[in-house]
Scaffold this active site. Sequence first.
Site, short mmCIF file in Angstrom:
data_model
loop_
_atom_site.label_atom_id
_atom_site.label_comp_id
_atom_site.label_asym_id
_atom_site.label_seq_id
_atom_site.Cartn_x
_atom_site.Cartn_y
_atom_site.Cartn_z
CE1 TYR A 32 -3.60 2.57 0.43
CE2 TYR A 32 -2.38 3.33 2.34
CZ TYR A 32 -3.38 3.52 1.41
OH TYR A 32 -4.17 4.64 1.46
CG ASP A 56 -2.85 13.19 4.35
OD1 ASP A 56 -2.83 13.49 3.14
OD2 ASP A 56 -3.58 12.30 4.82
CG ASP A 101 -4.39 8.24 -0.44
OD1 ASP A 101 -5.31 8.69 -1.13
OD2 ASP A 101 -4.15 8.63 0.71
CG ASP A 117 -4.72 12.71 -1.52
OD1 ASP A 117 -4.82 11.86 -0.62
OD2 ASP A 117 -3.77 13.51 -1.57
CG HIS A 166 -7.74 4.66 -1.79
ND1 HIS A 166 -7.83 5.91 -1.23
CD2 HIS A 166 -6.71 4.05 -1.15
CE1 HIS A 166 -6.91 6.06 -0.30
NE2 HIS A 166 -6.20 4.94 -0.24
CD GLU A 181 -9.32 11.43 0.33
OE1 GLU A 181 -9.28 12.40 1.10
OE2 GLU A 181 -8.48 10.51 0.36
CB CYS A 201 -5.22 13.02 8.21
SG CYS A 201 -5.03 11.40 8.96
NE ARG A 246 -10.27 8.28 2.78
CZ ARG A 246 -9.20 8.83 3.34
NH1 ARG A 246 -8.00 8.34 3.04
NH2 ARG A 246 -9.30 9.85 4.16
CD GLU A 267 -9.85 6.43 6.82
OE1 GLU A 267 -9.96 5.31 7.38
OE2 GLU A 267 -8.77 6.89 6.41
CG ASN A 297 -6.60 3.22 7.36
OD1 ASN A 297 -5.51 2.73 7.61
ND2 ASN A 297 -6.80 4.53 7.27
#
Length: 302
Positions: free
Chosen positions: A48, A62, A89, A91, A116, A118, A126, A161, A191, A213
């Site tokens: 990952y 982040d 990721d 974002d 992924h 989101e 974050c 996500r 998440e 996660n």
Amino acid sequence: MLYATRTPQAKRRALRELLASGRTVQFPGAFNPLSARLIEEKGFDGVYISGAVLANDLGLPDIGLTTLTEVATRAGQIARMTDLPALVDADTGFGEPMNMARTVQELENAGLAGCHIEDQVNPKRCGHLDGKAVVDAETATRRIQAAAQARRDPDFLIMARTDIRAAEGLEAAQERAQALVAAGADALFPEAMKTLEEFAAIREAVDVPILANMTEFGQSELFTLEELSSVGVNMVIYPVTLLRSALGAAERVLDTIKADGTQQAAVPDMLTRARLYELVDYPAYNRFDTGVFNFQVPGTPR
């Protein structure tokens, strides 16, 4: 040596097969290319690549400050070092739906097995911090539609996500999950779930693979692999674990040097030179070089 022996296409197929295997697979987070090789050597299923880790490695928080170029470049460097599939990721996709489309194709070009995307507002935060905000369902589903339409390799995994649980509750998370799957998501990343029962509720809501996660110091307990498997989780990630461990060790060594004037007391805990050479496959490079280009150093005896 140099690169993985499996092609990106083969790694993408492997990721699909893992998610369809009926067991719960583990993807520790790599913080650099060499750590990806270590993950593979230890027998894990995949790698990952965390957006938080990529940002932190640049000395940034982040909060959506990294660019597509930075993420694709570093993720590609990590993915090339392992035969395992790498999930990255992405974002919020680095912009509007057209940006999302370009993001997917750049990640394909970089050799990733999937990404992924989101549903937070941009700039994001974050996932385990308070004060998050999510976009409306139409915006969230457009991102997934753009990603699914843009990919050229049908095996490239599009995972959605959703961060809506923290903002609007579990029922909203179930509804958002269903909408994202209907928009074309191959898998789902809910998440900041707080209990096993919440993971089970998401499992009940959708029929695609779901991810858990297991990040330290977050909203979720650090459930075991067996516990997560019992509620139907297909993939578990440990996104920042190796970075936190490495930086913790580095801080302790620096404290030792400052206090003692030497690193001697910390040497037993370090990776040895021989082990480091083994990890980077130094002997293979030497065999290759001497096999195709051996030469006499001028001025040395034959």
